[in-house]
Design an enzyme around this catalytic site. Structure first.
Site, short mmCIF file in Angstrom:
data_model
loop_
_atom_site.label_atom_id
_atom_site.label_comp_id
_atom_site.label_asym_id
_atom_site.label_seq_id
_atom_site.Cartn_x
_atom_site.Cartn_y
_atom_site.Cartn_z
N GLU A 7 0.80 -1.22 0.00
CA GLU A 7 0.00 0.00 0.00
C GLU A 7 0.83 1.27 0.00
O GLU A 7 0.30 2.36 -0.18
CB GLU A 7 -0.98 0.02 1.19
CG GLU A 7 -0.34 0.17 2.55
CD GLU A 7 0.19 -1.12 3.12
OE1 GLU A 7 -0.28 -1.53 4.18
OE2 GLU A 7 1.10 -1.73 2.51
N ASP A 80 -0.47 -4.24 4.94
CA ASP A 80 -0.24 -4.36 6.38
C ASP A 80 -1.12 -5.43 7.03
O ASP A 80 -2.27 -5.65 6.60
CB ASP A 80 -0.49 -3.02 7.07
CG ASP A 80 0.64 -2.02 6.82
OD1 ASP A 80 1.70 -2.46 6.35
OD2 ASP A 80 0.45 -0.83 7.08
N ASP A 82 -3.30 -5.77 9.34
CA ASP A 82 -4.37 -5.31 10.21
C ASP A 82 -5.64 -5.15 9.38
O ASP A 82 -5.68 -5.52 8.20
CB ASP A 82 -3.99 -4.00 10.91
CG ASP A 82 -3.69 -2.87 9.92
OD1 ASP A 82 -3.96 -3.03 8.70
OD2 ASP A 82 -3.19 -1.82 10.36
N GLU A 84 -7.24 -2.50 8.19
CA GLU A 84 -7.13 -1.60 7.04
C GLU A 84 -6.37 -2.27 5.91
O GLU A 84 -6.74 -2.16 4.74
CB GLU A 84 -6.44 -0.29 7.46
CG GLU A 84 -7.23 0.56 8.43
CD GLU A 84 -8.54 1.05 7.85
OE1 GLU A 84 -8.57 1.46 6.67
OE2 GLU A 84 -9.56 1.02 8.57
N TYR A 291 5.99 -3.99 13.02
CA TYR A 291 4.75 -3.26 12.78
C TYR A 291 4.35 -2.47 14.02
O TYR A 291 4.37 -2.99 15.14
CB TYR A 291 3.63 -4.23 12.40
CG TYR A 291 2.43 -3.54 11.82
CD1 TYR A 291 2.56 -2.66 10.76
CD2 TYR A 291 1.16 -3.76 12.33
CE1 TYR A 291 1.47 -2.01 10.22
CE2 TYR A 291 0.05 -3.13 11.80
CZ TYR A 291 0.22 -2.25 10.75
OH TYR A 291 -0.87 -1.60 10.22
N ARG A 293 1.51 -0.75 14.81
CA ARG A 293 0.12 -0.68 15.31
C ARG A 293 -0.19 -2.01 16.00
O ARG A 293 -0.65 -2.96 15.37
CB ARG A 293 -0.86 -0.40 14.16
CG ARG A 293 -0.65 0.97 13.53
CD ARG A 293 -1.70 1.29 12.47
NE ARG A 293 -1.49 2.60 11.90
CZ ARG A 293 -0.80 2.85 10.79
NH1 ARG A 293 -0.24 1.85 10.13
NH2 ARG A 293 -0.65 4.08 10.34
N HIS A 338 0.62 -10.98 16.92
CA HIS A 338 1.43 -9.80 16.64
C HIS A 338 2.56 -9.71 17.66
O HIS A 338 2.54 -10.37 18.68
CB HIS A 338 0.59 -8.53 16.71
CG HIS A 338 -0.38 -8.41 15.58
ND1 HIS A 338 -1.13 -7.27 15.37
CD2 HIS A 338 -0.72 -9.27 14.60
CE1 HIS A 338 -1.89 -7.45 14.30
NE2 HIS A 338 -1.66 -8.66 13.83
#
Length: 649
Positions: A7, A80, A82, A84, A291, A293, A338
């Site tokens: 992205e 990513d 997650d 989104e 990552y 988040r 994660h």
């Protein structure tokens, strides 16, 4: 040729560095589909189906990806890991599924990794998965839920509070926290109290080490009480009644999560959550950190081994704990698959990324925090001396505490420059000589206002928001002028007070902290595939829509309190000039608006003279993006501007 789609252009560039010539890495440059802003775009009657449209500005990007897909042997979507990222992956799948030309044996593969390193990426490509539909559904549910609240509640605010306002499901709750804190501060009544001290030393003058002791076990509320105690302490004899020595060990802090990283950067650097996340994004895309988040405290076994090897080599065996330290995540919703935020290579001491967001400083902080979390405890020698001030039949207990670091342990990487209190050697029963006594008048302090760190900590504690939403929440409530930041603390504006008053009165359930936290948990359950997102939307929408209709018919309009300037309006002479808050910040208008439409600019003064021209004063201004800066009031004659105010002498 294998096509890998991510992205971000920066992420694509990093992947290209180590994947070689057999791969073509390209990016979507963010979302390629979204809900149009001009309408609700949710078909409530048709099971809440969202009407996602291809973004006009992404047509060239989409066309380019489609052409590359036609010539690719394999296609990997590596966005990513997650919600989104999963939603973007689904939208990429959609644009390929709708191709007018056919791609032979087209099989899209999903590659997920939590760090952009050669080893992690190759492992993901060799072990591809499929798009996680549960995560996609969770993202759809959040977008639909937020759109329903925002697009249905905002028009109601226009009618009942003021035109142009907007409401958000989570943002409105964050504003409520700040408003309630301000009301608590306004209602606070400070109380007087006194602290009483004495300086003493060995009576036999074995050494000249005097030390200070403080009265304990008594609350002194008035000067009269303090004076009486001081009078008795003047006549008293002082004797050591107890000496306690012990070794205190302090554990290292756990590795960073999104929440603790933004809190720490706010406390140490004074950074906003937005700035911290922007810097972390750059570091992640450059392959320097995992990552960013995440709400997990989990660390991979390999990462811990590498860290401990480095610690032993760099600092010695004494700095290693008995065994690797594992940290338990307190958040119920944390994804243990994660990792916590860590650097990808502990041997790299510098990020070599000198961007506009201070990436170098954040990298160093993340690296030290990761290494420190696997280091030995810090050890302190702590001494507590209790002294009896004896005046028959009365006696008082005064205490001194001191601490000396014996072994720094993990503090080797986080040195604290605190004043160390070293107490002299005394024994129980020893007499002491009084040198001086005094009393300090104090007043209880009102609760502290929220700053970025404390607001994020409270949101996390209440279960409101998630790692990816803290920074947008804080940015949004400031951009909408519901709160303003002064000297790093949040103050609600008159609009923030008015909107909160209206929403809490008419939508008490929806503005309740536990209700918002429960909605977040429902979104997590959707992500885990435990519940269907349409069922949750229906459960929320049916009572909410009824309440909307009822509030519109029965609720009273809320008046926004304005700051009066004590000047008559120069246009109508009937009204008084007041300060209002609009879409672009504060402005001055007539109190009789809309009858009189007089307005003028509001100059928010700082009290500092312009350092360049020495004529004008530094005033608060806003950039095109709404960011606050300070410029000369003598503009355009003087064009001095700065992001930071000078320090007060």
């Amino acid at each position: 040729m294998k096509l890998i789609i991510v992205e971000s252009p920066t992420k694509a560039k990093t992947l290209s560095k180590f994947l070689g010539s057999g791969y073509d890495v390209d990016s979507t440059k963010g979302h390629i589909k979204d809900l149009p802003k001009s309408k609700l775009s949710i078909d409530i009657e048709n099971n809440f189906m969202p009407d996602y449209l291809l973004l006009e500005k992404k047509k060239d990007v989409i066309s380019k990806l489609q052409k590359k897909a036609k010539n690719a042997n394999e296609i990997y979507i590596a966005t990513d890991p997650d919600r989104e990222g999963e939603a973007i992956a689904k939208h990429v799948e959609d644009i390929f599924a709708n191709l007018k030309f056919k791609i032979k044996n087209l099989k899209l593969k999903r590659a997920t990794f939590h760090e952009i390193t050669k080893q992690a990426v190759e492992h993901a490509l060799n072990n591809p998965t499929v798009i996680n539909r549960n995560l996609v559904d969770a993202q759809i549910a959040r977008r639909v839920l937020d759109r329903l609240v925002g697009y249905k509640l905002s028009p109601l605010l226009w009618k009942k509070v003021r035109r142009g306002l907007s409401a958000g499901r989570v943002q409105s709750v964050a504003v409520r926290l700040i408003v309630e804190k301000e009301n608590e501060i306004k209602a606070f009544k400070s109380e007087e109290y006194w602290e009483i001290y004495a300086t003493v030393k060995n009576e036999e003058l074995k050494n000249n080490n005097s030390f200070t002791i403080q009265l304990i076990k008594q609350i002194v509320k008035t000067k009269e009480q303090a004076d009486k105690i001081l009078e008795e302490l003047q006549k008293a004899k002082y004797q050591v009644s107890d000496v306690k020595k012990r070794v205190v060990r302090k554990n290292p802090y756990p590795p960073f999560t999104t929440s603790t990283m933004t809190q720490t950067a706010a406390r140490i650097f004074g950074w906003s959550a937005k700035k911290t996340m922007s810097a972390a994004q750059k570091l992640y895309e450059e392959g320097l950190i995992t990552y960013h988040r995440t709400d997990s405290l989990n660390l991979s076994v390999d990462a811990v081994k590498i860290a401990m090897t480095f610690i032993e080599k760099e600092f010695g065996k004494d700095y290693l704990p008995g065994k690797p330290i594992s940290y338990k995540t307190k958040s119920k919703s944390a994804q243990e698959a994660h990792e916590a935020i860590r650097v990808t290579d502990v041997n790299r001491k510098s990020s070599f990324v000198n961007g506009e967001y201070g990436e170098e400083k954040l990298y160093d902080l993340i690296r030290r925090r990761f290494l420190a979390c696997q280091m030995a405890q810090a050890a302190y020698s702590e001494t507590t001396i209790d002294v009896s001030a004896i005046l028959h039949p009365t006696s008082y207990i005064l205490r001194a505490s001191g601490q000396v670091m014996k072994f720094d342990g993990w503090r080797k990487l986080f040195n604290v420059d605190k004043e160390v209190i070293i107490l002299p050697e005394v024994i129980k029963g020893e007499n002491l000589e009084k040198i001086e006594i005094w009393a300090d008048q104090k007043f209880t302090l009102a609760p502290a206002r929220y700053n970025e760190a404390s607001l994020i900590k409270t949101l996390e504690k209440l279960g409101i928001g998630r790692p990816s939403t803290y920074a947008p929440i804080i940015s949004t409530i400031q951009l909408r002028s519901y709160v303003e930041k002064k000297e790093k603390n949040f103050f609600p504006t008159s609009i923030g007070f008015a909107v909160t008053e209206f929403l809490v009165k008419n939508f008490p359930d929806e503005l309740e902290y536990s209700f918002t936290a429960e909605m977040e948990e429902d979104l997590d359950r959707i992500a885990l595939g435990k519940i269907k997102w349409q069922e949750e939307m229906k459960k929320f929408w049916i009572p909410f829509s009824k309440k909307l209709d009822n509030v519109e018919k029965t609720s009273e309009r809320v008046k926004i309190e304005t700051e009066k300037l004590g000047k008559k309006c120069p246009d109508c002479s009937a009204g008084e000039l007041v300060v209002r808050v609009g879409r672009f910040g504060k402005f001055i208008s007539c109190s009789t608006f809309p009858e009189c439409k007089y307005t003028e600019k509001y100059l928010e003064k700082t009290g500092f003279k312009c350092p360049e021209c020495q004529i004008g004063e530094l005033i608060v201004k806003r950039s095109k993006k709404g960011k606050k800066f300070f410029g000369c009031s003598n503009y355009p004659n003087c064009k001095h501007a700065t992001w930071k105010l000078p320090k007060k002498e």
